[in-house]
Design a protein around this motif. Structure first.
Motif, PDB file in Angstrom:
ATOM      1  N   LYS A  14       0.832  -1.202   0.000  1.00 13.28           N
ATOM      2  CA  LYS A  14       0.000   0.000   0.000  1.00 13.28           C
ATOM      3  C   LYS A  14       0.871   1.259   0.000  1.00 13.28           C
ATOM      4  O   LYS A  14       0.606   2.217  -0.738  1.00 13.28           O
ATOM      5  N   LYS A  15       1.917   1.240   0.809  1.00  6.91           N
ATOM      6  CA  LYS A  15       2.835   2.380   0.895  1.00  6.91           C
ATOM      7  C   LYS A  15       3.577   2.585  -0.433  1.00  6.91           C
ATOM      8  O   LYS A  15       3.729   3.712  -0.908  1.00  6.91           O
ATOM      9  N   ALA A  16       4.009   1.476  -1.043  1.00  9.14           N
ATOM     10  CA  ALA A  16       4.724   1.562  -2.322  1.00  9.14           C
ATOM     11  C   ALA A  16       3.810   2.105  -3.419  1.00  9.14           C
ATOM     12  O   ALA A  16       4.227   2.948  -4.234  1.00  9.14           O
ATOM     13  N   MET A  17       2.558   1.655  -3.437  1.00  7.01           N
ATOM     14  CA  MET A  17       1.589   2.146  -4.430  1.00  7.01           C
ATOM     15  C   MET A  17       1.318   3.642  -4.227  1.00  7.01           C
ATOM     16  O   MET A  17       1.225   4.405  -5.190  1.00  7.01           O
ATOM     17  N   LYS A  21       2.106   6.558  -7.002  1.00  7.69           N
ATOM     18  CA  LYS A  21       1.085   7.489  -7.501  1.00  7.69           C
ATOM     19  C   LYS A  21       1.500   8.940  -7.307  1.00  7.69           C
ATOM     20  O   LYS A  21       1.148   9.807  -8.100  1.00  7.69           O
ATOM     21  N   ARG A  22       2.246   9.209  -6.243  1.00 13.80           N
ATOM     22  CA  ARG A  22       2.738  10.567  -5.980  1.00 13.80           C
ATOM     23  C   ARG A  22       4.022  10.875  -6.763  1.00 13.80           C
ATOM     24  O   ARG A  22       4.493  12.004  -6.756  1.00 13.80           O
ATOM     25  N   GLY A  23       4.609   9.869  -7.389  1.00 11.11           N
ATOM     26  CA  GLY A  23       5.840  10.062  -8.170  1.00 11.11           C
ATOM     27  C   GLY A  23       7.093  10.069  -7.324  1.00 11.11           C
ATOM     28  O   GLY A  23       8.119  10.620  -7.722  1.00 11.11           O
ATOM     29  N   LYS A  24       7.036   9.453  -6.144  1.00 16.17           N
ATOM     30  CA  LYS A  24       8.197   9.448  -5.248  1.00 16.17           C
ATOM     31  C   LYS A  24       8.882   8.091  -5.163  1.00 16.17           C
ATOM     32  O   LYS A  24       9.972   7.986  -4.607  1.00 16.17           O
ATOM     33  N   VAL A  34       9.482   4.912 -10.688  1.00 16.24           N
ATOM     34  CA  VAL A  34       8.704   3.738 -11.073  1.00 16.24           C
ATOM     35  C   VAL A  34       7.381   4.221 -11.644  1.00 16.24           C
ATOM     36  O   VAL A  34       6.689   5.036 -11.033  1.00 16.24           O
ATOM     37  N   LYS A  35       7.028   3.723 -12.840  1.00 19.54           N
ATOM     38  CA  LYS A  35       5.786   4.134 -13.492  1.00 19.54           C
ATOM     39  C   LYS A  35       4.771   3.005 -13.563  1.00 19.54           C
ATOM     40  O   LYS A  35       3.574   3.250 -13.627  1.00 19.54           O
ATOM     41  N   SER A  36       5.226   1.760 -13.569  1.00 17.00           N
ATOM     42  CA  SER A  36       4.286   0.651 -13.725  1.00 17.00           C
ATOM     43  C   SER A  36       3.767   0.165 -12.372  1.00 17.00           C
ATOM     44  O   SER A  36       4.484   0.160 -11.369  1.00 17.00           O
ATOM     45  N   ARG A  37       2.509  -0.235 -12.395  1.00 21.48           N
ATOM     46  CA  ARG A  37       1.837  -0.711 -11.189  1.00 21.48           C
ATOM     47  C   ARG A  37       2.452  -2.013 -10.697  1.00 21.48           C
ATOM     48  O   ARG A  37       2.654  -2.209  -9.495  1.00 21.48           O
ATOM     49  N   LYS A  38       2.772  -2.895 -11.628  1.00 26.54           N
ATOM     50  CA  LYS A  38       3.346  -4.197 -11.269  1.00 26.54           C
ATOM     51  C   LYS A  38       4.687  -4.044 -10.563  1.00 26.54           C
ATOM     52  O   LYS A  38       4.998  -4.763  -9.621  1.00 26.54           O
ATOM     53  N   ALA A  40       5.667  -1.476  -8.823  1.00 29.94           N
ATOM     54  CA  ALA A  40       5.421  -0.913  -7.491  1.00 29.94           C
ATOM     55  C   ALA A  40       5.028  -2.012  -6.516  1.00 29.94           C
ATOM     56  O   ALA A  40       5.500  -2.041  -5.371  1.00 29.94           O
ATOM     57  N   ILE A  41       4.189  -2.936  -6.975  1.00 30.89           N
ATOM     58  CA  ILE A  41       3.778  -4.060  -6.127  1.00 30.89           C
ATOM     59  C   ILE A  41       4.980  -4.935  -5.801  1.00 30.89           C
ATOM     60  O   ILE A  41       5.166  -5.360  -4.657  1.00 30.89           O
ATOM     61  N   ALA A  42       5.812  -5.181  -6.796  1.00 32.74           N
ATOM     62  CA  ALA A  42       7.000  -6.013  -6.588  1.00 32.74           C
ATOM     63  C   ALA A  42       7.952  -5.388  -5.576  1.00 32.74           C
ATOM     64  O   ALA A  42       8.523  -6.080  -4.725  1.00 32.74           O
ATOM     65  N   ILE A  43       8.109  -4.079  -5.627  1.00 37.35           N
ATOM     66  CA  ILE A  43       8.964  -3.371  -4.667  1.00 37.35           C
ATOM     67  C   ILE A  43       8.387  -3.482  -3.264  1.00 37.35           C
ATOM     68  O   ILE A  43       9.107  -3.737  -2.294  1.00 37.35           O
ATOM     69  N   GLY A  44       7.068  -3.317  -3.143  1.00 41.17           N
ATOM     70  CA  GLY A  44       6.403  -3.442  -1.848  1.00 41.17           C
ATOM     71  C   GLY A  44       6.569  -4.828  -1.257  1.00 41.17           C
ATOM     72  O   GLY A  44       6.848  -4.986  -0.061  1.00 41.17           O
ATOM     73  N   LEU A  45       6.420  -5.861  -2.079  1.00 39.04           N
ATOM     74  CA  LEU A  45       6.575  -7.239  -1.601  1.00 39.04           C
ATOM     75  C   LEU A  45       8.012  -7.548  -1.198  1.00 39.04           C
ATOM     76  O   LEU A  45       8.256  -8.236  -0.209  1.00 39.04           O
TER      77      LEU A  45
END
Length: 118
Positions: A14-17, A21-24, A34-38, A40-45
C-alpha cells in the motif's frame, strides 16, 4: 485456509503504491521513477520480505533446455563500425587479404613522408 500475505506485506505494498502514484517511488538499482503498477507491487513485496512479513517466495525462472526449443538460424550481417561524427575523408574499400595489411601501412607512412616534404 490461511491467507498468502500478512498485514505487514499489505501495508508495504500500500505504501509503495501510494509513493508510486505521488511520483516518489524509485527503483533500487537505477534510481529512476517507477511508473508501472506491477513494479510498485514487486517493490512493496520485496520490502515486506526484508522486514520479515508473511510473503510467498519468489517464483524461480525455469531454465529452458536447448532440446525443447528449436534454434532459429540467424543470418545476421556483421555490424558496421561506428565512426566519429567528424568525417575527414571517405575511406577506400580494399579487397586485399590480411597479409597485405603490412604493405598498406608502409604505404601510409610513405605518403606522410611525401606530404611533409611538400
Amino acid at each position: 485456509m490461511a491467507s498468502k500475505y500478512g498485514k505487514k506485506s499489505r501495508k508495504k505494498v500500500k505504501k509503495a503504491m501510494h509513493e508510486m502514484k505521488r511520483g516518489k517511488l524509485k527503483s533500487g538499482r537505477s534510481g529512476k521513477k517507477v511508473k508501472s503498477r506491477k513494479q510498485a507491487i514487486a517493490i512493496g513485496l520485496s520490502e515486506a520480505r526484508r522486514s520479515g512479513g508473511k510473503v510467498p517466495k519468489k517464483k524461480k525462472k525455469k531454465k529452458k533446455s536447448a532440446k525443447s526449443r528449436p534454434r532459429k538460424s540467424s543470418s545476421r550481417k556483421p555490424s558496421s563500425r561506428k565512426t566519429s561524427s567528424t568525417k575527414k575523408s571517405p575511406r577506400k574499400k580494399s579487397s586485399s587479404k590480411k597479409s597485405s595489411s603490412k604493405k598498406s601501412s608502409s604505404r601510409k607512412s610513405s605518403r606522410k613522408k611525401s606530404s611533409r616534404k611538400a
